[in-house]
Design a protein around this motif. Structure first.
Motif, short mmCIF file in Angstrom:
data_model
loop_
_atom_site.label_atom_id
_atom_site.label_comp_id
_atom_site.label_asym_id
_atom_site.label_seq_id
_atom_site.Cartn_x
_atom_site.Cartn_y
_atom_site.Cartn_z
N LYS A 52 23.48 34.57 72.41
CA LYS A 52 22.13 34.73 71.85
C LYS A 52 21.23 35.50 72.81
CE LYS A 52 22.54 30.65 68.92
NZ LYS A 52 22.15 29.23 68.71
N THR A 53 21.42 35.27 74.10
CA THR A 53 20.66 36.03 75.10
C THR A 53 21.00 37.52 75.01
OG1 THR A 53 20.59 34.13 76.60
CG2 THR A 53 20.23 36.32 77.57
N ILE A 54 22.29 37.80 74.83
CA ILE A 54 22.73 39.20 74.72
C ILE A 54 22.15 39.84 73.46
CG2 ILE A 54 24.76 40.66 74.33
CD1 ILE A 54 26.29 38.72 76.20
N VAL A 113 30.78 42.33 74.93
CA VAL A 113 31.19 40.94 75.12
C VAL A 113 32.70 40.78 75.01
CG1 VAL A 113 29.00 40.11 74.21
CG2 VAL A 113 30.97 40.21 72.70
N ASN A 157 33.98 37.53 70.84
CA ASN A 157 33.75 36.77 72.06
C ASN A 157 34.97 35.92 72.42
OD1 ASN A 157 32.20 35.47 74.19
ND2 ASN A 157 32.20 33.68 72.83
N ARG A 202 18.75 40.92 74.14
CA ARG A 202 18.75 42.14 74.97
C ARG A 202 19.02 43.38 74.12
NH1 ARG A 202 23.21 41.23 79.20
NH2 ARG A 202 22.81 43.45 79.56
N LEU A 218 32.27 33.61 76.44
CA LEU A 218 30.86 33.26 76.63
C LEU A 218 30.44 32.10 75.74
CD1 LEU A 218 29.29 36.85 76.76
CD2 LEU A 218 30.01 35.41 78.67
N TYR A 219 29.44 31.33 76.22
CA TYR A 219 28.88 30.24 75.43
C TYR A 219 27.90 30.80 74.40
CZ TYR A 219 30.76 27.14 79.04
OH TYR A 219 31.60 26.48 79.89
N ASP A 220 27.59 29.98 73.38
CA ASP A 220 26.70 30.44 72.31
C ASP A 220 25.36 30.91 72.86
OD1 ASP A 220 28.69 29.80 70.59
OD2 ASP A 220 27.54 28.37 69.38
N HIS A 221 24.79 30.16 73.81
CA HIS A 221 23.47 30.54 74.31
C HIS A 221 23.52 31.87 75.06
CE1 HIS A 221 24.99 28.63 78.04
NE2 HIS A 221 24.13 29.42 78.67
N GLU A 222 24.67 32.18 75.67
CA GLU A 222 24.82 33.47 76.34
C GLU A 222 24.89 34.60 75.33
OE1 GLU A 222 27.28 32.84 80.37
OE2 GLU A 222 28.31 32.02 78.62
#
Length: 531
Positions: free
Chosen positions: A437-439, A472, A428, A442, A431-435
Motif C-alpha cells: 500500500k505504501t508503494i 515488487v 508480490n 508512491r 512484501l507485507y500488505d502495508h508495504e
C-alpha cells in the motif's frame, strides 16, 4: 473566434466532478496546446467540443464542426478506411454513377466531388500509406497507420479548425517530421493535446487544464515550463513566509496568555491581602476571564487566518508527489553476451519481413534504441527476442536462462478483471500488505483507488501500475524491454520515467519515436529496421 467555452463543468455518471468552471476562447489563426496531468480531462474536453459528450454545466460554442483526430481508434475498427474518413458514401455513389446508375440520389451524395477517390489515395500516399486501398479494414492497421489515415483526411475535408489528441503517439520519425511541418505551415486553427515536447514548442500558446479550470500561458511549452517554475518558486516563498508568521503568531499568543495568567494570579493575591470582599473578588474574576477570552479570540482569529492562508497556498502548489522506481539491476557482468542474431528474418506467409536480414549482438549493460518506420517489424523482433516467436530464417541465440521483462504498448501484464491492489498483489512474493500500500501511494494511487478495477484505468495509470508490479516482483531481468513507454503518460510522469531509465543500470532495449526521450536516457547503440 472559432470556439468559446463558457463555465463548463463535467461530471462522470457516478457524479464525480472531473473538472469545473472551465472557460476559454480561441480566435482565428491560433494554434494552442492543451496540457494537464493524466486524468485531468483533456480527452473529455475534446469530446465536449466535438459534441460526442455534453457538459454537466456551461456551454461549448463552435462556429463550425472541428476535424478531430482522436487518441484511440477502437470505435472505428468495424469500418473501412473510407468509412473512417466519412467518404464511403461518396465513393459508392461515384462507382454507381460510373457503372451507369444515374439516380439523382447518387449525384446528391457525390456533390460534384468527382475526384474524391483520387484525392483520398493521394492523401494516404502522402502520409506514408501508398497502395493501401480505401476498402481496407481499419482493424488490420497498426496504431500509427490509423493515425496516418486521419491525418490524410485533413486534405479531404479542408477544415478550418482541427482537434488533435496525442497525434504523435504511434507515428514513426518520418511521419512525425511531416506532422511538425504541417502544423507550422497550415492556416487552420488548432487545439492539440500532446506530451510531445517538440510538437508543443511549435504551438503559440498553452492552456493547462486542472480540476478547477484552465490557466492560460502566452507561449509554447518551454515558456509554460519557465513560467510554471517561477510561479512555484513564488508560491513556495509565500508558503515559507506565511509559515514563519504562523509560528510567530502562535508563539505570541502563548506568551500573551502566559502573561495574562501570571497577571491574574498576582491580582488575586493582592486582592486577598487588601481584604477585598467576596463579591468584588468575583467581579474582578469575571473581568479577568473576559479579558483573557478577548485576547484569546484576537490571537485565535489571526492564527486561523494565517493557517488558512498556508493551506490555500499549499493547494495552489502542483502535486509534487512523484512515482519512484527502484528496479534491481542484473548481477551479470558488463559485456556478457545475452543475444546473438545472424541473418535473422521472419516471414508472414511467404514474404520475409526485412529485405536485409538482421545481424546484431546484445551484451549485458547495453542501452539500445530499436527504431524503424511504422510496420517495419519492431514488435515482431521483440517477440523473437523474448521467445514468443521463432525465426523463419537465420539464427537467434539467447544466453541460457536469459530472463526478459517486456513492457508492451498494451500493458498486457495488467488484468482488467482485477482491482489495483489485487493486480499488485499478484506480482508480490515477499512484501507485507502495508508495504504494498505504501508503494501504491508512491506510484500515485491513493487509498480511494485501490479497489478500482484495472479496466477503468487510463493508459497512464496502467503504465504506472505496470512499472509498480515490475518493481515488487522478485524477478531481476537480464534484459528490460520497453515499447513506446511515453505514449500514454503525462509530461510530469514522463520526466520521472526519463530520470528513472537514465539511472537504470541494467540492459535496456527501448522502442520509441520520442526524440527528446531517447536522447535523455543515454542510449548508446541503435538497431534500425528497414523493410
Amino acid at each position: 473566434m472559432c470556439i468559446h467555452i463558457q463555465s463548463v463543468t463535467y461530471m462522470h455518471p457516478d457524479k464525480d466532478v472531473l473538472f469545473s468552471n472551465v472557460s476559454f476562447s480561441m480566435g482565428k489563426g491560433e494554434k494552442v496546446a492543451l496540457i494537464g496531468n493524466n486524468g485531468s480531462g483533456k480527452s473529455t474536453l475534446m469530446q465536449l467540443i466535438t459534441k460526442e459528450l455534453s457538459p454537466s454545466e456551461g456551454e461549448v460554442i463552435c462556429l463550425e464542426p472541428p476535424y478531430y483526430i482522436p487518441q484511440h481508434f477502437g470505435q472505428f475498427n468495424h469500418l473501412t478506411i473510407a468509412g473512417a474518413l466519412r467518404i464511403e458514401g461518396k465513393i459508392q455513389a461515384l462507382h454507381a454513377i460510373l457503372q451507369g446508375d444515374v439516380s439523382v440520389e447518387h449525384f446528391t451524395v457525390l456533390d460534384d466531388d468527382w475526384d474524391i477517390e483520387e484525392k483520398a489515395v493521394a492523401a494516404l500516399h502522402e502520409w506514408g500509406l501508398p497502395g493501401v486501398p480505401l476498402s481496407h479494414p481499419m482493424h488490420l492497421l497498426s496504431g500509427g497507420e490509423k493515425t496516418k489515415v486521419f491525418l490524410a483526411g485533413i486534405a479531404l475535408h479542408s477544415p478550418s479548425f482541427i482537434l488533435m489528441d496525442e497525434p504523435t503517439n504511434h507515428l514513426d520519425d518520418v511521419s512525425r517530421g511531416k506532422l511538425y511541418r504541417f502544423i507550422t505551415s497550415t492556416s487552420s486553427d488548432m487545439l492539440v493535446v500532446s506530451h510531445d515536447r517538440i510538437l508543443l514548442n511549435l504551438l503559440s500558446s498553452t492552456y493547462e487544464l486542472t480540476s478547477k479550470g484552465v490557466i492560460y500561458y502566452a507561449g509554447n511549452y518551454d515558456f509554460y515550463k519557465e513560467q510554471k517554475e517561477l510561479a512555484v518558486q513564488a508560491l513556495q516563498a509565500r508558503l515559507e513566509e506565511n509559515g514563519k508568521q504562523l509560528q510567530k503568531a502562535r508563539r505570541q499568543a502563548r506568551e500573551v496568555m502566559e502573561r495574562q495568567q501570571k497577571h491574574d494570579v498576582r491580582g488575586k493575591k493582592q486582592n486577598i491581602k487588601s481584604g477585598v470582599g467576596k463579591m468584588a473578588m468575583n467581579t474582578f474574576k469575571d473581568q479577568a476571564e473576559k479579558s483573557s477570552v478577548r485576547l484569546n479570540n484576537v490571537h485565535t482569529d489571526k492564527i486561523h487566518s494565517l493557517a488558512k492562508s498556508v493551506t490555500d497556498i499549499r493547494s495552489e502548489l502542483p502535486d509534487m508527489k512523484t512515482m519512484r522506481l527502484d528496479f534491481n539491476s542484473s548481477s551479470l557482468h558488463i559485456g556478457k553476451v545475452l543475444v546473438t542474431a545472424k541473418n535473422l528474418n521472419y516471414a508472414y506467409q511467404s514474404e520475409e519481413l526485412w529485405k536485409s536480414p538482421l545481424s546484431f549482438v546484445i551484451q549485458s549493460g547495453d542501452r539500445i534504441h530499436l527504431k524503424g518506420a511504422n510496420g517495419s517489424g519492431k514488435t515482431t523482433l521483440l517477440k523473437l527476442l523474448t521467445g514468443t516467436l521463432s525465426p523463419t530464417a537465420g539464427e537467434l541465440t539467447r544466453m541460457d536462462g536469459l530472463t526478459c521483462v517486456y513492457l508492451d504498448q498494451e500493458y498486457s501484464i495488467i488484468h482488467d478483471d482485477l482491482s489495483v491492489f489485487e493486480q499488485l498483489f499478484s506480482f508480490n512474493n515477499k512484501l507485507y500488505d502495508h508495504e504494498l500500500k505504501t508503494i501504491l501511494n508512491r506510484f500515485l494511487f491513493p487509498v480511494s483507488g485501490w479497489d478500482k478495477k484495472c479496466s477503468c484505468l487510463s493508459g497512464g495509470e496502467k503504465m504506472r501500475l505496470s512499472l509498480c508490479c515490475l518493481m515488487v516482483s522478485t524477478q531481476t531481468p537480464d534484459l528490460f524491454i520497453v515499447d513506446e513507454p511515453t505514449n500514454n503518460i503525462d509530461i510530469m510522469n514522463m520526466e520521472i520515467l526519463t530520470d528513472t531509465l537514465k539511472e537504470y543500470r541494467g540492459t535496456l532495449l527501448v522502442v520509441s519515436h520520442d526524440a527528446c526521450f531517447v536522447q535523455q536516457i543515454n542510449i548508446e547503440k541503435t538497431i534500425t529496421l528497414n523493410m
